[in-house]
Design a protein around this motif. Structure first.
Motif, PDB file in Angstrom:
ATOM      1  N   THR A 149      48.157 -13.968 -25.013  1.00 17.72           N
ATOM      2  CA  THR A 149      49.258 -13.774 -25.944  1.00 17.72           C
ATOM      3  C   THR A 149      48.737 -13.853 -27.373  1.00 17.72           C
ATOM      4  O   THR A 149      47.602 -14.300 -27.611  1.00 17.72           O
ATOM      5  CB  THR A 149      50.350 -14.838 -25.744  1.00 17.72           C
ATOM      6  OG1 THR A 149      49.804 -16.116 -26.089  1.00 17.72           O
ATOM      7  CG2 THR A 149      50.867 -14.851 -24.309  1.00 17.72           C
ATOM      8  N   LYS A 150      49.579 -13.455 -28.314  1.00 17.63           N
ATOM      9  CA  LYS A 150      49.198 -13.526 -29.725  1.00 17.63           C
ATOM     10  C   LYS A 150      48.868 -14.964 -30.112  1.00 17.63           C
ATOM     11  O   LYS A 150      47.887 -15.217 -30.805  1.00 17.63           O
ATOM     12  CB  LYS A 150      50.333 -12.987 -30.586  1.00 17.63           C
ATOM     13  CG  LYS A 150      50.044 -13.023 -32.061  1.00 17.63           C
ATOM     14  CD  LYS A 150      51.209 -12.498 -32.868  1.00 17.63           C
ATOM     15  CE  LYS A 150      50.933 -12.668 -34.343  1.00 17.63           C
ATOM     16  NZ  LYS A 150      52.096 -12.332 -35.158  1.00 17.63           N
ATOM     17  N   ALA A 151      49.694 -15.915 -29.645  1.00 16.86           N
ATOM     18  CA  ALA A 151      49.457 -17.326 -29.970  1.00 16.86           C
ATOM     19  C   ALA A 151      48.117 -17.799 -29.405  1.00 16.86           C
ATOM     20  O   ALA A 151      47.402 -18.565 -30.046  1.00 16.86           O
ATOM     21  CB  ALA A 151      50.591 -18.187 -29.434  1.00 16.86           C
ATOM     22  N   GLN A 152      47.763 -17.321 -28.201  1.00 17.11           N
ATOM     23  CA  GLN A 152      46.480 -17.708 -27.605  1.00 17.11           C
ATOM     24  C   GLN A 152      45.308 -17.110 -28.377  1.00 17.11           C
ATOM     25  O   GLN A 152      44.279 -17.768 -28.568  1.00 17.11           O
ATOM     26  CB  GLN A 152      46.425 -17.263 -26.149  1.00 17.11           C
ATOM     27  CG  GLN A 152      47.347 -18.039 -25.242  1.00 17.11           C
ATOM     28  CD  GLN A 152      47.433 -17.439 -23.851  1.00 17.11           C
ATOM     29  OE1 GLN A 152      47.335 -16.221 -23.680  1.00 17.11           O
ATOM     30  NE2 GLN A 152      47.630 -18.301 -22.866  1.00 17.11           N
ATOM     31  N   ARG A 153      45.446 -15.867 -28.831  1.00 19.77           N
ATOM     32  CA  ARG A 153      44.366 -15.216 -29.584  1.00 19.77           C
ATOM     33  C   ARG A 153      44.158 -15.871 -30.943  1.00 19.77           C
ATOM     34  O   ARG A 153      43.024 -15.944 -31.432  1.00 19.77           O
ATOM     35  CB  ARG A 153      44.671 -13.726 -29.771  1.00 19.77           C
ATOM     36  CG  ARG A 153      44.524 -12.897 -28.525  1.00 19.77           C
ATOM     37  CD  ARG A 153      44.613 -11.402 -28.821  1.00 19.77           C
ATOM     38  NE  ARG A 153      45.811 -11.026 -29.556  1.00 19.77           N
ATOM     39  CZ  ARG A 153      46.962 -10.655 -29.008  1.00 19.77           C
ATOM     40  NH1 ARG A 153      47.081 -10.615 -27.700  1.00 19.77           N
ATOM     41  NH2 ARG A 153      47.992 -10.315 -29.760  1.00 19.77           N
ATOM     42  N   GLU A 154      45.234 -16.349 -31.570  1.00 18.40           N
ATOM     43  CA  GLU A 154      45.141 -16.924 -32.904  1.00 18.40           C
ATOM     44  C   GLU A 154      44.805 -18.411 -32.902  1.00 18.40           C
ATOM     45  O   GLU A 154      44.569 -18.986 -33.956  1.00 18.40           O
ATOM     46  CB  GLU A 154      46.464 -16.689 -33.649  1.00 18.40           C
ATOM     47  CG  GLU A 154      46.718 -15.230 -33.945  1.00 18.40           C
ATOM     48  CD  GLU A 154      48.070 -14.977 -34.576  1.00 18.40           C
ATOM     49  OE1 GLU A 154      48.869 -15.944 -34.707  1.00 18.40           O
ATOM     50  OE2 GLU A 154      48.337 -13.819 -34.942  1.00 18.40           O
ATOM     51  N   TRP A 155      44.783 -19.044 -31.730  1.00 17.43           N
ATOM     52  CA  TRP A 155      44.522 -20.476 -31.657  1.00 17.43           C
ATOM     53  C   TRP A 155      43.078 -20.786 -32.037  1.00 17.43           C
ATOM     54  O   TRP A 155      42.141 -20.075 -31.670  1.00 17.43           O
ATOM     55  CB  TRP A 155      44.797 -20.990 -30.247  1.00 17.43           C
ATOM     56  CG  TRP A 155      44.564 -22.468 -30.144  1.00 17.43           C
ATOM     57  CD1 TRP A 155      45.425 -23.455 -30.459  1.00 17.43           C
ATOM     58  CD2 TRP A 155      43.352 -23.108 -29.712  1.00 17.43           C
ATOM     59  NE1 TRP A 155      44.847 -24.677 -30.254  1.00 17.43           N
ATOM     60  CE2 TRP A 155      43.564 -24.502 -29.801  1.00 17.43           C
ATOM     61  CE3 TRP A 155      42.117 -22.652 -29.281  1.00 17.43           C
ATOM     62  CZ2 TRP A 155      42.597 -25.422 -29.456  1.00 17.43           C
ATOM     63  CZ3 TRP A 155      41.150 -23.572 -28.947  1.00 17.43           C
ATOM     64  CH2 TRP A 155      41.397 -24.948 -29.035  1.00 17.43           C
ATOM     65  N   MET A 215      44.039 -26.901 -34.325  1.00 18.43           N
ATOM     66  CA  MET A 215      45.363 -26.417 -34.749  1.00 18.43           C
ATOM     67  C   MET A 215      46.441 -27.203 -34.022  1.00 18.43           C
ATOM     68  O   MET A 215      46.354 -27.409 -32.822  1.00 18.43           O
ATOM     69  CB  MET A 215      45.535 -24.927 -34.417  1.00 18.43           C
ATOM     70  CG  MET A 215      44.794 -23.998 -35.336  1.00 18.43           C
ATOM     71  SD  MET A 215      45.031 -22.267 -34.892  1.00 18.43           S
ATOM     72  CE  MET A 215      46.767 -22.045 -35.210  1.00 18.43           C
ATOM     73  N   LYS A 267      49.838 -27.872 -32.104  1.00 18.87           N
ATOM     74  CA  LYS A 267      50.654 -27.043 -31.222  1.00 18.87           C
ATOM     75  C   LYS A 267      52.024 -26.850 -31.846  1.00 18.87           C
ATOM     76  O   LYS A 267      52.626 -27.803 -32.336  1.00 18.87           O
ATOM     77  CB  LYS A 267      50.789 -27.727 -29.858  1.00 18.87           C
ATOM     78  CG  LYS A 267      51.539 -26.908 -28.844  1.00 18.87           C
ATOM     79  CD  LYS A 267      51.573 -27.613 -27.509  1.00 18.87           C
ATOM     80  CE  LYS A 267      52.371 -26.804 -26.513  1.00 18.87           C
ATOM     81  NZ  LYS A 267      52.477 -27.485 -25.231  1.00 18.87           N
ATOM     82  N   LYS A 268      52.511 -25.608 -31.839  1.00 20.16           N
ATOM     83  CA  LYS A 268      53.819 -25.326 -32.418  1.00 20.16           C
ATOM     84  C   LYS A 268      54.898 -25.955 -31.534  1.00 20.16           C
ATOM     85  O   LYS A 268      54.900 -25.805 -30.321  1.00 20.16           O
ATOM     86  CB  LYS A 268      54.039 -23.819 -32.519  1.00 20.16           C
ATOM     87  CG  LYS A 268      55.323 -23.452 -33.217  1.00 20.16           C
ATOM     88  CD  LYS A 268      55.481 -21.955 -33.338  1.00 20.16           C
ATOM     89  CE  LYS A 268      56.811 -21.640 -33.988  1.00 20.16           C
ATOM     90  NZ  LYS A 268      57.085 -20.206 -33.993  1.00 20.16           N
ATOM     91  N   ARG A 328      58.378 -26.443 -29.763  1.00 17.00           N
ATOM     92  CA  ARG A 328      59.395 -25.539 -29.227  1.00 17.00           C
ATOM     93  C   ARG A 328      60.778 -25.969 -29.699  1.00 17.00           C
ATOM     94  O   ARG A 328      61.041 -27.140 -29.910  1.00 17.00           O
ATOM     95  CB  ARG A 328      59.358 -25.530 -27.706  1.00 17.00           C
ATOM     96  CG  ARG A 328      58.105 -24.894 -27.183  1.00 17.00           C
ATOM     97  CD  ARG A 328      58.156 -24.737 -25.706  1.00 17.00           C
ATOM     98  NE  ARG A 328      56.937 -24.095 -25.251  1.00 17.00           N
ATOM     99  CZ  ARG A 328      56.786 -23.632 -24.046  1.00 17.00           C
ATOM    100  NH1 ARG A 328      57.749 -23.746 -23.165  1.00 17.00           N
ATOM    101  NH2 ARG A 328      55.662 -23.050 -23.701  1.00 17.00           N
ATOM    102  N   THR A 356      66.733 -16.806 -29.510  1.00 17.22           N
ATOM    103  CA  THR A 356      65.968 -17.189 -30.696  1.00 17.22           C
ATOM    104  C   THR A 356      66.439 -16.426 -31.923  1.00 17.22           C
ATOM    105  O   THR A 356      66.153 -16.824 -33.045  1.00 17.22           O
ATOM    106  CB  THR A 356      64.467 -16.907 -30.495  1.00 17.22           C
ATOM    107  OG1 THR A 356      64.292 -15.524 -30.179  1.00 17.22           O
ATOM    108  CG2 THR A 356      63.896 -17.765 -29.386  1.00 17.22           C
TER     109      THR A 356
END
Length: 153
Positions: free
Chosen positions: A5-11, A15, A17-18, A20, A77
């Protein structure tokens, strides 16, 4: 290789954790519970009113409403997702015209929905403030670089 996912690629290491959203969690739980209740309510109306109402129409509308409730979980959301969910609350209440018990069930779920959305939003605001204060404290009290812990232990 599995797709990331995008979040996994940018981690990156270190950092945070965002967090929820509690509001989204509460809203999704209520919507899923409503989907089950609507499905079984549809089966009840189908069985009780078989001679009065066209069965295919009752089943089709009930299953469609259940599916809409489940799909709405993906968009709570967004502001318009919450608005759609409010419309669905009134549709469930209107089911009372087919089966009077649905007036009670629909109103109970609408109140649960209201409580979940409002409480979730309040908790999200509190979590944002808590995270801000934690980041401020960490900035003012940097981690020692010699391996010792902050609390002296």
């Amino acid at each position: 290789m599995a797709r990331m996912t995008k979040a996994q690629r940018e981690w990156r290491p270190g950092m945070p954790k965002k967090r929820r959203s509690v509001k989204v969690l509460f809203a999704s739980v209520v919507l899923l519970l409503e989907a089950f209740v609507v499905f079984f309510g549809t089966l009840t109306i189908f069985g009780l009113r078989r001679d009065e109402l066209p069965g295919g129409l009752v089943l089709g509308l009930g299953v469609a409403l259940s599916v809409l409730l489940v799909l709405n979980c993906a968009v709570v959301t967004k502001r318009w997702g919450i608005a759609v969910a409010w419309v669905l609350q009134f549709v469930i209440i209107a089911g009372g015209f087919l089966e009077p018990a649905m007036f009670f069930v629909g109103i109970a779920f609408a109140l649960t929905w209201l409580y979940g959305v409002r409480t979730g939003a309040r908790l999200d605001k509190e979590n944002i403030e808590r995270d801000r204060l934690q980041a401020q404290w960490e900035k003012e009290n940097p981690q020692p670089t010699d391996g010792r812990q902050r609390d002296g232990g």
